[in-house]
Motif scaffolding. Sequence first.
Motif, PDB file in Angstrom:
ATOM      1  N   GLN A   1      -8.727  -4.206   6.832  1.00  0.00           N
ATOM      2  CA  GLN A   1      -9.532  -3.303   6.264  1.00  0.00           C
ATOM      3  C   GLN A   1      -8.677  -2.019   5.788  1.00  0.00           C
ATOM      4  O   GLN A   1      -8.903  -1.610   4.873  1.00  0.00           O
ATOM      5  CB  GLN A   1     -10.736  -2.754   7.442  1.00  0.00           C
ATOM      6  N   LYS A   2      -7.903  -1.461   6.773  1.00  0.00           N
ATOM      7  CA  LYS A   2      -6.926  -0.347   6.451  1.00  0.00           C
ATOM      8  C   LYS A   2      -5.916  -0.848   5.409  1.00  0.00           C
ATOM      9  O   LYS A   2      -5.435   0.042   4.506  1.00  0.00           O
ATOM     10  CB  LYS A   2      -6.195  -0.011   7.823  1.00  0.00           C
TER      11      LYS A   2
ATOM     12  N   ASN B   1     -11.405 -11.957  -1.318  1.00  0.00           N
ATOM     13  CA  ASN B   1     -12.048 -11.604   0.129  1.00  0.00           C
ATOM     14  C   ASN B   1     -13.148 -12.328   0.600  1.00  0.00           C
ATOM     15  O   ASN B   1     -14.038 -11.983   1.513  1.00  0.00           O
ATOM     16  CB  ASN B   1     -12.121  -9.981   0.081  1.00  0.00           C
TER      17      ASN B   1
ATOM     18  N   LYS C   1       0.763  -1.331   0.038  1.00  0.00           N
ATOM     19  CA  LYS C   1      -0.032   0.244  -0.036  1.00  0.00           C
ATOM     20  C   LYS C   1       0.851   1.342   0.227  1.00  0.00           C
ATOM     21  O   LYS C   1       0.421   2.415  -0.027  1.00  0.00           O
ATOM     22  CB  LYS C   1      -1.021  -0.047   1.317  1.00  0.00           C
TER      23      LYS C   1
ATOM     24  N   ASP D   1      -6.672  -3.069   3.105  1.00  0.00           N
ATOM     25  CA  ASP D   1      -7.235  -3.608   1.814  1.00  0.00           C
ATOM     26  C   ASP D   1      -6.691  -5.037   1.590  1.00  0.00           C
ATOM     27  O   ASP D   1      -6.617  -5.274   0.227  1.00  0.00           O
ATOM     28  CB  ASP D   1      -7.077  -2.509   0.674  1.00  0.00           C
TER      29      ASP D   1
ATOM     30  N   ASN E   1      -3.440 -10.956  -2.637  1.00  0.00           N
ATOM     31  CA  ASN E   1      -4.373 -10.489  -3.641  1.00  0.00           C
ATOM     32  C   ASN E   1      -5.800 -11.557  -3.245  1.00  0.00           C
ATOM     33  O   ASN E   1      -6.459 -11.595  -4.349  1.00  0.00           O
ATOM     34  CB  ASN E   1      -4.188  -9.992  -4.731  1.00  0.00           C
TER      35      ASN E   1
END
Length: 81
Positions: free
Chosen positions: A52-53, A72, A14, A55, A69
């Motif tokens: 969550q933060k 989810n 990220k 992703d 990746n």
Amino acid sequence: MNIAERIKNARVAKHYTQKDLAELMNVKSTTISGWELGRNEPSIETLKKLAQKLDVSFSYLAGVETEINANNDALTWEDLG
């Protein structure tokens, strides 16, 4: 790969610094460092927030899935309460 490595890999993907993530999580940057060095581990609730933060899926951070990746849908937020 352990939780410490997964947290670091997700953070780096990220393009967050430890300080950036610490601010998002409302913790000290030394806490992030401790998690990434494996000195301590975040609670299940904190792992959910981290996912969550960052992703990524909770399953990835928890080590259930091996791909950053990953789909989810493996564990949904509703499943985790």
